[in-house]
Design an enzyme around this catalytic site. Structure first.
Site, PDB file in Angstrom:
ATOM      1  N   ARG A   1      -3.507   1.382   0.922  1.00  0.00           N
ATOM      2  CA  ARG A   1      -3.323  -0.060   1.025  1.00  0.00           C
ATOM      3  C   ARG A   1      -4.099  -0.719  -0.109  1.00  0.00           C
ATOM      4  O   ARG A   1      -4.977  -0.093  -0.703  1.00  0.00           O
ATOM      5  CB  ARG A   1      -3.864  -0.542   2.371  1.00  0.00           C
ATOM      6  CG  ARG A   1      -2.942  -0.204   3.528  1.00  0.00           C
ATOM      7  CD  ARG A   1      -3.285  -1.113   4.682  1.00  0.00           C
ATOM      8  NE  ARG A   1      -2.538  -0.773   5.871  1.00  0.00           N
ATOM      9  CZ  ARG A   1      -3.062  -0.820   7.090  1.00  0.00           C
ATOM     10  NH1 ARG A   1      -4.326  -1.177   7.262  1.00  0.00           N
ATOM     11  NH2 ARG A   1      -2.333  -0.535   8.146  1.00  0.00           N
TER      12      ARG A   1
ATOM     13  N   GLN B   1      -7.975  -0.053  -1.247  1.00  0.00           N
ATOM     14  CA  GLN B   1      -8.531   1.224  -0.785  1.00  0.00           C
ATOM     15  C   GLN B   1      -8.832   2.151  -1.962  1.00  0.00           C
ATOM     16  O   GLN B   1      -9.938   2.701  -2.042  1.00  0.00           O
ATOM     17  CB  GLN B   1      -7.586   1.897   0.214  1.00  0.00           C
ATOM     18  CG  GLN B   1      -7.601   1.209   1.578  1.00  0.00           C
ATOM     19  CD  GLN B   1      -6.698   1.868   2.602  1.00  0.00           C
ATOM     20  OE1 GLN B   1      -5.647   2.429   2.259  1.00  0.00           O
ATOM     21  NE2 GLN B   1      -7.087   1.798   3.864  1.00  0.00           N
TER      22      GLN B   1
ATOM     23  N   LYS C   1     -10.618  -0.578   6.242  1.00  0.00           N
ATOM     24  CA  LYS C   1     -11.881  -0.356   5.532  1.00  0.00           C
ATOM     25  C   LYS C   1     -12.446   1.041   5.793  1.00  0.00           C
ATOM     26  O   LYS C   1     -13.010   1.650   4.893  1.00  0.00           O
ATOM     27  CB  LYS C   1     -12.914  -1.412   5.964  1.00  0.00           C
ATOM     28  CG  LYS C   1     -12.590  -2.806   5.446  1.00  0.00           C
ATOM     29  CD  LYS C   1     -13.691  -3.795   5.764  1.00  0.00           C
ATOM     30  CE  LYS C   1     -13.730  -4.217   7.226  1.00  0.00           C
ATOM     31  NZ  LYS C   1     -12.539  -4.949   7.693  1.00  0.00           N
TER      32      LYS C   1
HETATM   33  P1  ADP Z   1     -10.831  -2.424   9.430  1.00  0.00           P
HETATM   34  O1  ADP Z   1     -12.090  -1.621   9.592  1.00  0.00           O
HETATM   35  O2  ADP Z   1     -10.653  -2.939   8.057  1.00  0.00           O
HETATM   36  O3  ADP Z   1     -10.688  -3.493  10.449  1.00  0.00           O
HETATM   37  P2  ADP Z   1      -9.572   0.048  10.114  1.00  0.00           P
HETATM   38  O4  ADP Z   1     -10.264   0.900   9.148  1.00  0.00           O
HETATM   39  O5  ADP Z   1     -10.017   0.137  11.535  1.00  0.00           O
HETATM   40  O6  ADP Z   1      -9.598  -1.458   9.665  1.00  0.00           O
HETATM   41  O7  ADP Z   1      -8.027   0.347   9.991  1.00  0.00           O
HETATM   42  C1  ADP Z   1      -7.072  -0.342  10.744  1.00  0.00           C
HETATM   43  C2  ADP Z   1      -5.849   0.516  10.958  1.00  0.00           C
HETATM   44  O8  ADP Z   1      -5.145   0.693   9.739  1.00  0.00           O
HETATM   45  C3  ADP Z   1      -6.178   1.914  11.462  1.00  0.00           C
HETATM   46  O9  ADP Z   1      -5.273   2.236  12.483  1.00  0.00           O
HETATM   47  C4  ADP Z   1      -5.937   2.787  10.276  1.00  0.00           C
HETATM   48  O10 ADP Z   1      -5.539   4.079  10.644  1.00  0.00           O
HETATM   49  C5  ADP Z   1      -4.820   2.062   9.566  1.00  0.00           C
HETATM   50  N1  ADP Z   1      -4.755   2.340   8.126  1.00  0.00           N
HETATM   51  C6  ADP Z   1      -5.783   2.408   7.264  1.00  0.00           C
HETATM   52  N2  ADP Z   1      -5.348   2.639   6.007  1.00  0.00           N
HETATM   53  C7  ADP Z   1      -4.000   2.726   6.066  1.00  0.00           C
HETATM   54  C8  ADP Z   1      -2.965   2.941   5.100  1.00  0.00           C
HETATM   55  N3  ADP Z   1      -3.237   3.134   3.812  1.00  0.00           N
HETATM   56  N4  ADP Z   1      -1.699   2.954   5.557  1.00  0.00           N
HETATM   57  C9  ADP Z   1      -1.422   2.753   6.866  1.00  0.00           C
HETATM   58  N5  ADP Z   1      -2.345   2.559   7.818  1.00  0.00           N
HETATM   59  C10 ADP Z   1      -3.621   2.526   7.446  1.00  0.00           C
HETATM   60 MG    MG Z   2     -13.779  -1.635  10.785  1.00  0.00          MG
END
Ligand code: ADP
Ligand code: MG
Ligand code: ZN
Length: 677
Positions: A90, A93, A116
């Site tokens: 995403r 990243q 994140k």
């Molecule tokens: P944050 O900490 O930014 O709130 P998370 O790390 O918990 O977000 O991720 C949120 C969701 O997005 C998780 O279910 C994760 O598996 C998913 N995710 C993370 N990166 C990707 C990606 N490149 N493509 C699809 N889903 C992703």
């Molecule tokens: Mg988080």
């Protein structure tokens, strides 16, 4: 000694005393000047240092971190696919991973749900040894651990509550060069309070096994943030002990001030700061006036849940534990399936509620803000704030739990003046508690600006109006706001306050509004002054506006059981009482009104795709209906000088979609008259 000599001596002493007094006075005055100069120089120094930090960060960020040319790219892609089962990175990243792998200290600011965690989890698998992850909540860590276990990644949690044997074996793994441990999650308390753990960490570091340090929710370091945690202060020690270990801090909410503060606390001044846009284009933002009676409010919620959100999943946030329970019971008694969630519920029950909501057995959870950190449900279609949030940061984070799947979702705030004081008495002892709360009130009070742009400016971003794409109540049904001079109202309200003070009574905002409108206690009403012919909602909006603008201020008093917020004159009272001073406030102006309740949705939303169209239609009609009865002022209006004489207003007839909001069909409102001179 003759009496003459005696006199002479006394005169000399007196003269000397005078001299000393004069000199002391002059020193004191110099000291004051010097102190002022010192204060100024210290402030200026801090500012220049901050600017230098920002420049350093800026310079770092000009490198092409998004490049696929870094040596680890191939392996990173492979791990992304094979371990995390994800095809594409995403936004932000890859740059974060590249910077982290290059050995930079990084702060990543990215909205909730942006992904994140992957930014430190993936590098952990690219390097040797383990990555230390600091996270504020055990429940957050448990969620991550479960997900990692499923993916076959070796990870562990150490907290104050970890069982002894488990704790022992994890600490052994830290210093075992054959251990497969890749991610070690710890609470900040564990770091701050366990010397044994720190000793093990130091040993692991000396063995070359500590690969990276990741700090989740890194804004908790700063007391300028909305969620300060004292134990996060200890994290500054990490850079001083492990100075060559890169740190990555992650947060969803950080203003520039907080970001700089965090860098100083962690000892990573001038590090790379990566900031993703905060715009969530699929979220529809709306503010509604909250009905004054609890019953009407429940009616409205019931209608929303049974019509617009039928079969859809969401969250209803409210302030207190008591509120969550009452709301839940009321809504359940009307045949809705939902649970409630708050911090004092026992863990088992909380997890049960969570599960029922995830599975769809519960349509919604009525919750305090304890609910949410780390929840990862993609199809949340609505987040309703039954009461405003404590700050814009909180609001952004809470409402941001909607629509993580990228499909349209609604974020509705019910605003009422009384809630402001329920919250202000809770947050006023925090350093920036009131300032943060008023940010949220500003957002709720605005009558014309794009809600999205208010959020943007709060996070130091600038979005074009096209970024909203009519996905907020004001962009969907724009109006030309009417500016009205409310200075005379302000002066009348001051009279109410001083009249009460003469009776030895302090007034709350509610009492102030009552007395002004000629209601409530008779002795508080002004004799010989007729109350203004405006609805209560408008009177409340005026008081709120004057409070936001500093014409009033809150005056907190402790009683044995609670804290009360009284209203008194604010720092701008002198200006308000100056002849000819104008206080320009904005009121909703005329807008294009749809008269036919069977009409199709307006053009701008008819292009909305797929099954969401229905929900969109309702969004449109409902917000049209409520926008006109929502008589809130615009805070901090930019151009106060643009005052134009406002004519007594026209009546506006509002009609609405029968199915959605039958109760407010054909509701009439009268817009305030200009009573200024
Ligand atoms: P944050 O900490 O930014 O709130 P998370 O790390 O918990 O977000 O991720 C949120 C969701 O997005 C998780 O279910 C994760 O598996 C998913 N995710 C993370 N990166 C990707 C990606 N490149 N493509 C699809 N889903 C992703
Ligand atoms: Mg988080
Ligand atoms: Zn907008």
């Amino acid at each position: 000694m003759t009496s003459k000599e005696n006199h002479k001596n006394e005169d000399d002493e007196e003269a000397e005393l005078k001299k000393i007094e004069i000199e002391l006075k002059s020193i004191l005055s110099k000291l004051v000047t010097l102190n002022e100069r010192k204060e100024y120089l210290l402030k200026r120094k801090e500012k220049l240092e901050d600017i230098a930090l920002l420049k350093k960060s800026e310079k770092l960020s000009s490198r092409n971190w998004d490049s696929t040319d870094f040596p680890w790219y191939g392996k990173a892609k492979e791990i992304l696919k094979n371990v995390f089962k994800i095809d594409e990175f995403r936004p932000f990243q890859l740059p974060t991973i590249n910077a982290c792998m290059s050995g930079e200290d990084v702060i990543l600011i990215m909205p909730t749900g942006g992904g994140k965690s992957l930014c430190y989890q993936l590098p952990a698998l690219l390097g040797k040894g383990f990555t230390l992850v600091v996270s504020p909540l055990v429940s957050l860590m448990e969620d991550q651990l479960l997900a990692l276990k499923k993916l076959g990644v070796s990870a562990a949690i150490l907290s104050a509550n970890s069982p002894k044997e488990e704790s022992f074996s994890i600490q052994k793994a830290m210093v075992d060069k054959f251990s497969s441990l890749r991610l070690l999650y710890v609470t900040p308390e564990k770091l701050a309070k366990s010397k044994r753990f720190m000793a093990k960490l130091q040993k692991a570091y000396e063995m070359g096994r500590l690969f990276r340090v990741a700090i989740d929710e890194v804004h908790c370091c700063s007391h300028w943030g909305h969620d300060f945690r004292p134990d996060y202060n200890f994290l500054g020690v990490l850079k001083s002990i492990f100075n060559d270990i890169p740190i990555i801090g992650l947060t969803a909410t950080s203003t520039t001030k907080v970001t700089i503060d965090v860098q100083k606390i962690l000892g990573i001044q001038g590090c790379l700061v990566l900031k993703a846009s905060f715009n969530r284009p699929n979220l529809f933002y709306e503010v509604r006036p909250k009905p004054s009676s609890q019953k009407e409010c429940i009616d409205e919620l019931e209608k929303l849940l049974k019509n617009r959100y039928q079969g859809k999943s969401g969250i209803v946030y409210t302030t207190s534990i008591k509120d969550t329970e009452e709301l839940m019971m009321e809504l359940r008694s009307r045949g809705l399936r939902l649970g409630c969630y708050h911090a004092t519920l026992d863990a088992e029950l909380r997890s049960k509620v969570h599960k029922k909501w995830i599975s769809g057995e519960y349509q919604a959870v009525v919750a305090t803000i304890a609910f949410g950190l780390g929840i990862d449900k993609p199809d949340v279609r609505f987040v309703i704030h039954h009461s405003i949030s404590k700050s814009m940061e909180n609001f952004y984070q809470e409402s941001g739990r909607a629509g993580r799947d990228g499909l349209p979702a609604d974020c509705i705030v019910f605003y009422r003046l009384a809630d402001v004081f329920r919250l202000s008495t809770m947050v006023f002892t925090q350093q920036t508690g009131i300032e943060n709360l008023y940010g949220m009130v500003d957002y709720s009070l605005d009558v014309s600006r794009c809600r999205r742009s208010i959020i943007a400016s709060h996070f130091g971003e600038q979005w074009e109006s096209t970024d909203c794409n009519k996905m907020c109540d004001h962009c969907l049904a724009p109006c030309i706001p009417r500016k009205v001079n409310i200075a005379s109202y302000c002066r009348t309200l001051y009279k109410v306050i001083s009249n009460a003070a003469g009776l030895d009574v302090k007034v709350t905002a509610q009492k102030l509004v009552d007395a002004w409108l000629g209601k409530g206690a008779t002795n508080l009403r002004l004799k010989g002054v007729s109350p203004p012919a405006i609805p209560r909602e408008q009177a409340e909006a005026i008081v709120a506006y004057l409070l936001m603008e500093g014409y009033f201020q809150e005056d907190f008093h402790f009683t044995a059981y609670s804290t009360i917020s009284y209203i008194k004159r604010g720092p701008k009272a002198v200006e308000a009482l100056t002849e000819g001073h104008q206080i320009m406030m904005e009121f909703p102006g005329k807008k294009i009104i749809k008269e036919d309740s069977t009409a199709t949705p307006s053009k701008e939303i008819s292009s909305t795709k797929s099954s969401e169209r229905n929900s969109q239609k309702n969004v449109a009609s409902t917000s049209l209906a409520v926008a006109n009865v929502h008589t809130n002022p615009k805070p901090k209006s930019e151009t106060k000088s643009q005052c134009s004489k406002v004519k007594p207003s026209d009546e506006i007839i509002v009609s609405s979609d029968e199915e959605v909001t039958p109760t407010i069909k054909k509701r009439k409102i009268v817009i305030i008259d200009d009573d200024s001179d």
